[in-house]
Design a protein around this motif. Structure first.
Motif, PDB file in Angstrom:
ATOM      1  N   GLY A 153      80.069  47.416  20.558  1.00 41.55           N
ATOM      2  CA  GLY A 153      80.943  46.134  19.482  1.00 41.55           C
ATOM      3  C   GLY A 153      80.481  45.682  17.766  1.00 41.55           C
ATOM      4  N   ASP A 154      79.179  45.426  18.005  1.00 41.30           N
ATOM      5  CA  ASP A 154      78.407  45.149  16.102  1.00 41.30           C
ATOM      6  C   ASP A 154      79.114  46.088  15.759  1.00 41.30           C
ATOM      7  OD1 ASP A 154      76.912  43.344  17.932  1.00 41.30           O
ATOM      8  OD2 ASP A 154      75.112  44.121  18.247  1.00 41.30           O
ATOM      9  N   GLU A 155      78.969  44.606  14.586  1.00 46.17           N
ATOM     10  CA  GLU A 155      79.209  45.759  12.970  1.00 46.17           C
ATOM     11  C   GLU A 155      78.391  46.162  12.612  1.00 46.17           C
ATOM     12  OE1 GLU A 155      82.864  46.647  10.749  1.00 46.17           O
ATOM     13  OE2 GLU A 155      82.985  45.061  11.933  1.00 46.17           O
ATOM     14  N   ILE A 156      77.864  47.124  11.906  1.00 51.88           N
ATOM     15  CA  ILE A 156      76.076  47.390  10.922  1.00 51.88           C
ATOM     16  C   ILE A 156      77.221  47.342   9.579  1.00 51.88           C
ATOM     17  CG2 ILE A 156      74.722  47.930  12.705  1.00 51.88           C
ATOM     18  CD1 ILE A 156      75.283  50.956  12.656  1.00 51.88           C
ATOM     19  N   LEU A 157      75.914  47.039   8.859  1.00 59.71           N
ATOM     20  CA  LEU A 157      75.887  47.361   6.966  1.00 59.71           C
ATOM     21  C   LEU A 157      75.121  48.544   6.993  1.00 59.71           C
ATOM     22  CD1 LEU A 157      77.065  46.592   4.673  1.00 59.71           C
ATOM     23  CD2 LEU A 157      74.798  45.446   4.094  1.00 59.71           C
ATOM     24  N   VAL A 158      75.768  49.251   6.474  1.00 62.97           N
ATOM     25  CA  VAL A 158      74.627  50.478   5.653  1.00 62.97           C
ATOM     26  C   VAL A 158      74.913  51.200   4.571  1.00 62.97           C
ATOM     27  CG1 VAL A 158      74.910  53.508   6.603  1.00 62.97           C
ATOM     28  CG2 VAL A 158      76.161  51.845   8.028  1.00 62.97           C
ATOM     29  N   ASP A 159      73.845  51.586   3.829  1.00 63.71           N
ATOM     30  CA  ASP A 159      72.887  51.308   2.650  1.00 63.71           C
ATOM     31  C   ASP A 159      72.608  52.861   2.740  1.00 63.71           C
ATOM     32  OD1 ASP A 159      72.507  51.518  -0.241  1.00 63.71           O
ATOM     33  OD2 ASP A 159      70.741  50.521   0.574  1.00 63.71           O
ATOM     34  N   ARG A 160      74.125  53.086   2.102  1.00 64.80           N
ATOM     35  CA  ARG A 160      74.074  54.994   1.748  1.00 64.80           C
ATOM     36  C   ARG A 160      73.183  55.421   0.738  1.00 64.80           C
ATOM     37  NH1 ARG A 160      79.088  53.901   1.926  1.00 64.80           N
ATOM     38  NH2 ARG A 160      79.629  55.064   0.677  1.00 64.80           N
ATOM     39  N   THR A 161      72.458  54.683   0.138  1.00 66.51           N
ATOM     40  CA  THR A 161      72.358  55.143  -1.652  1.00 66.51           C
ATOM     41  C   THR A 161      70.742  56.426  -0.454  1.00 66.51           C
ATOM     42  OG1 THR A 161      72.058  52.558  -2.157  1.00 66.51           O
ATOM     43  CG2 THR A 161      70.495  54.761  -3.126  1.00 66.51           C
ATOM     44  N   LEU A 162      71.097  57.623  -1.687  1.00 64.60           N
ATOM     45  CA  LEU A 162      69.703  58.439  -1.615  1.00 64.60           C
ATOM     46  C   LEU A 162      68.818  57.932  -1.653  1.00 64.60           C
ATOM     47  CD1 LEU A 162      72.213  61.700  -2.982  1.00 64.60           C
ATOM     48  CD2 LEU A 162      71.454  60.876  -0.869  1.00 64.60           C
ATOM     49  N   ARG A 163      68.036  58.183  -0.549  1.00 76.14           N
ATOM     50  CA  ARG A 163      66.495  58.369  -0.658  1.00 76.14           C
ATOM     51  C   ARG A 163      65.614  58.535   0.516  1.00 76.14           C
ATOM     52  NH1 ARG A 163      68.215  52.689  -0.610  1.00 76.14           N
ATOM     53  NH2 ARG A 163      66.912  50.909  -2.066  1.00 76.14           N
ATOM     54  N   PRO A 164      64.512  58.948   0.720  1.00 74.23           N
ATOM     55  CA  PRO A 164      63.340  59.873   1.257  1.00 74.23           C
ATOM     56  C   PRO A 164      63.870  59.321   2.281  1.00 74.23           C
ATOM     57  CG  PRO A 164      62.148  59.807  -1.231  1.00 74.23           C
ATOM     58  CD  PRO A 164      63.228  58.954  -1.232  1.00 74.23           C
ATOM     59  N   SER A 165      63.545  60.161   3.207  1.00 68.81           N
ATOM     60  CA  SER A 165      63.675  59.428   5.197  1.00 68.81           C
ATOM     61  C   SER A 165      62.254  58.617   4.569  1.00 68.81           C
ATOM     62  CB  SER A 165      63.728  60.622   5.825  1.00 68.81           C
ATOM     63  OG  SER A 165      64.678  61.336   5.023  1.00 68.81           O
ATOM     64  N   ARG A 166      62.397  57.849   5.940  1.00 72.17           N
ATOM     65  CA  ARG A 166      61.582  57.131   6.751  1.00 72.17           C
ATOM     66  C   ARG A 166      62.073  56.019   7.326  1.00 72.17           C
ATOM     67  NH1 ARG A 166      62.508  51.212   2.553  1.00 72.17           N
ATOM     68  NH2 ARG A 166      64.926  51.015   2.664  1.00 72.17           N
ATOM     69  N   ASP A 167      60.870  55.908   8.489  1.00 70.70           N
ATOM     70  CA  ASP A 167      61.307  55.055   9.780  1.00 70.70           C
ATOM     71  C   ASP A 167      61.874  53.901   9.593  1.00 70.70           C
ATOM     72  OD1 ASP A 167      59.133  56.494  10.327  1.00 70.70           O
ATOM     73  OD2 ASP A 167      57.246  55.390  10.603  1.00 70.70           O
ATOM     74  N   GLY A 168      63.259  53.222  10.137  1.00 71.42           N
ATOM     75  CA  GLY A 168      63.636  51.850  10.215  1.00 71.42           C
ATOM     76  C   GLY A 168      65.222  52.938  11.316  1.00 71.42           C
ATOM     77  N   ILE A 169      66.162  51.870  11.448  1.00 71.01           N
ATOM     78  CA  ILE A 169      67.204  51.581  11.568  1.00 71.01           C
ATOM     79  C   ILE A 169      68.302  52.949  11.064  1.00 71.01           C
ATOM     80  CG2 ILE A 169      69.525  51.333  12.786  1.00 71.01           C
ATOM     81  CD1 ILE A 169      67.561  49.385  14.069  1.00 71.01           C
ATOM     82  N   HIS A 170      68.426  53.775  11.324  1.00 71.84           N
ATOM     83  CA  HIS A 170      69.769  54.651   9.892  1.00 71.84           C
ATOM     84  C   HIS A 170      71.182  55.220  10.989  1.00 71.84           C
ATOM     85  CE1 HIS A 170      65.396  54.914   7.691  1.00 71.84           C
ATOM     86  NE2 HIS A 170      66.728  55.063   6.732  1.00 71.84           N
ATOM     87  N   VAL A 171      72.093  55.459  10.137  1.00 73.86           N
ATOM     88  CA  VAL A 171      73.072  56.373  11.058  1.00 73.86           C
ATOM     89  C   VAL A 171      72.758  57.569  10.408  1.00 73.86           C
ATOM     90  CG1 VAL A 171      75.861  56.573  10.516  1.00 73.86           C
ATOM     91  CG2 VAL A 171      74.716  54.499  10.599  1.00 73.86           C
ATOM     92  N   VAL A 172      72.956  58.663  11.456  1.00 67.17           N
ATOM     93  CA  VAL A 172      72.868  60.176  11.160  1.00 67.17           C
ATOM     94  C   VAL A 172      73.871  61.065  11.846  1.00 67.17           C
ATOM     95  CG1 VAL A 172      70.057  59.824  11.125  1.00 67.17           C
ATOM     96  CG2 VAL A 172      71.031  60.058  13.230  1.00 67.17           C
ATOM     97  N   ARG A 173      74.398  62.130  11.530  1.00 68.08           N
ATOM     98  CA  ARG A 173      74.776  63.319  11.960  1.00 68.08           C
ATOM     99  C   ARG A 173      74.209  63.961  11.813  1.00 68.08           C
ATOM    100  NH1 ARG A 173      79.948  63.710   9.817  1.00 68.08           N
ATOM    101  NH2 ARG A 173      80.896  61.661   8.152  1.00 68.08           N
ATOM    102  N   LEU A 174      74.556  64.364  13.639  1.00 63.51           N
ATOM    103  CA  LEU A 174      73.434  65.605  14.622  1.00 63.51           C
ATOM    104  C   LEU A 174      74.467  66.322  14.675  1.00 63.51           C
ATOM    105  CD1 LEU A 174      70.716  66.777  15.570  1.00 63.51           C
ATOM    106  CD2 LEU A 174      71.569  65.566  17.236  1.00 63.51           C
ATOM    107  N   GLY A 175      75.561  67.555  14.134  1.00 65.13           N
ATOM    108  CA  GLY A 175      75.650  68.974  14.648  1.00 65.13           C
ATOM    109  C   GLY A 175      77.005  68.055  13.940  1.00 65.13           C
ATOM    110  N   ASP A 176      78.380  67.371  15.633  1.00 67.52           N
ATOM    111  CA  ASP A 176      79.715  66.777  15.267  1.00 67.52           C
ATOM    112  C   ASP A 176      79.384  65.495  16.031  1.00 67.52           C
ATOM    113  OD1 ASP A 176      80.553  69.212  14.718  1.00 67.52           O
ATOM    114  OD2 ASP A 176      81.390  69.683  16.570  1.00 67.52           O
ATOM    115  N   SER A 177      78.435  64.649  15.899  1.00 64.36           N
ATOM    116  CA  SER A 177      77.702  63.772  16.466  1.00 64.36           C
ATOM    117  C   SER A 177      77.981  62.732  14.878  1.00 64.36           C
ATOM    118  CB  SER A 177      77.511  63.713  17.829  1.00 64.36           C
ATOM    119  OG  SER A 177      78.162  64.060  17.928  1.00 64.36           O
ATOM    120  N   ILE A 178      78.143  61.211  15.175  1.00 62.77           N
ATOM    121  CA  ILE A 178      77.307  60.282  14.311  1.00 62.77           C
ATOM    122  C   ILE A 178      76.595  59.182  15.722  1.00 62.77           C
ATOM    123  CG2 ILE A 178      77.931  58.776  13.188  1.00 62.77           C
ATOM    124  CD1 ILE A 178      80.311  59.711  11.882  1.00 62.77           C
ATOM    125  N   LEU A 179      75.178  59.254  14.902  1.00 63.82           N
ATOM    126  CA  LEU A 179      74.338  58.311  15.950  1.00 63.82           C
ATOM    127  C   LEU A 179      74.056  57.154  14.757  1.00 63.82           C
ATOM    128  CD1 LEU A 179      72.610  60.825  17.646  1.00 63.82           C
ATOM    129  CD2 LEU A 179      74.265  59.953  18.087  1.00 63.82           C
TER     130      LEU A 179
END
Length: 223
Positions: A153-179
């Motif tokens: 239920g938490d609301e998260i602010l997501v920065d979609r700026t294109l950057r090289p992948s790095r460690d940290g918490i991210h929103v990702v698409r894997l197949g048909d799922s969003i994680l």
């Protein structure tokens, strides 16, 4: 002979709006962060008796109608004076809220990034955080795999700026799922999706299978 009660206008209107928008009551319930059967029970069984204020407001903004159409009493409705909206408008940014959840659990299938509301952030605060307003959106966390950092239920602010992948918490698409997961990119050609909840084991994936949507830069939620 006992006649059937007249249809409730609020429930009838909600069904009409959902039909016009071609969206199911199940999806609307999920948008509200409720049980999938929440609105179905409201419409078919009359439970709850009326929509909660927050849910009613969110649905009204999603459909672009007055809250009165969804049950708000006329004497309680109000409009913000236009002058108040204009005043200081340049100091605030309306970040879109998307009708899609980022799963902190088994995985959520997206239905498209439909904007149904906004959250207002200080332009100065965004600037100090190094964030570009046009690259931001907010979504709701679903599930418990990122607890205690992120809760269901938490609301998260997501920065979609294109950057090289790095460690940290991210929103990702894997197949048909969003994680929503932590990323370990230390191994060439591989990305490890890590949950903060130790009950969920790390998930190793070829980097080509993971699409990084954005980095989580802020969270908010109920106490």
């Amino acid at each position: 002979m006992v006649s059937e009660p007249a249809p409730d206008p609020v429930r009838t209107r909600l069904l009409q709006l959902a039909d016009e928008k071609r969206v199911s009551l199940l999806k609307l319930s999920q948008m509200l962060g409720k049980n999938p059967s929440y609105l179905q029970q409201f419409v078919r069984k009359g439970s709850p008796r009326k929509l909660e204020e927050q849910d009613r407001g969110m649905l009204a903004r999603f459909f672009g109608v007055s809250e009165e159409e969804l049950g708000q009493a006329k004497e309680n409705s109000y409009a913000v004076p236009e002058q108040s909206v204009r005043k200081g408008k340049a100091d605030w940014i309306d970040v879109p809220r998307l009708a899609v959840g980022a799963s902190a659990g088994p995985g959520t299938e997206p239905d498209g990034e439909l904007v149904f509301d906004t959250i207002r952030f200080s332009r100065r605060w965004l600037r100090t955080m190094g964030l570009q307003p046009g690259e931001l959106s907010t979504i709701v966390v679903s599930g418990d795999s990122m607890e205690p950092t992120l809760r269901d239920g938490d609301e998260i602010l997501v920065d979609r700026t294109l950057r090289p992948s790095r460690d940290g918490i991210h929103v990702v698409r894997l197949g048909d799922s969003i994680l929503v997961k932590r990323l370990d990119t230390s191994r060439p050609g591989m990305i490890v999706l890590i949950s903060d909840n130790p009950a969920y084991p790390p998930l190793e994936c070829p980097a080509s299978d993971v699409q990084v949507t954005g980095r989580v830069v802020w969270k908010g939620g109920r106490i």
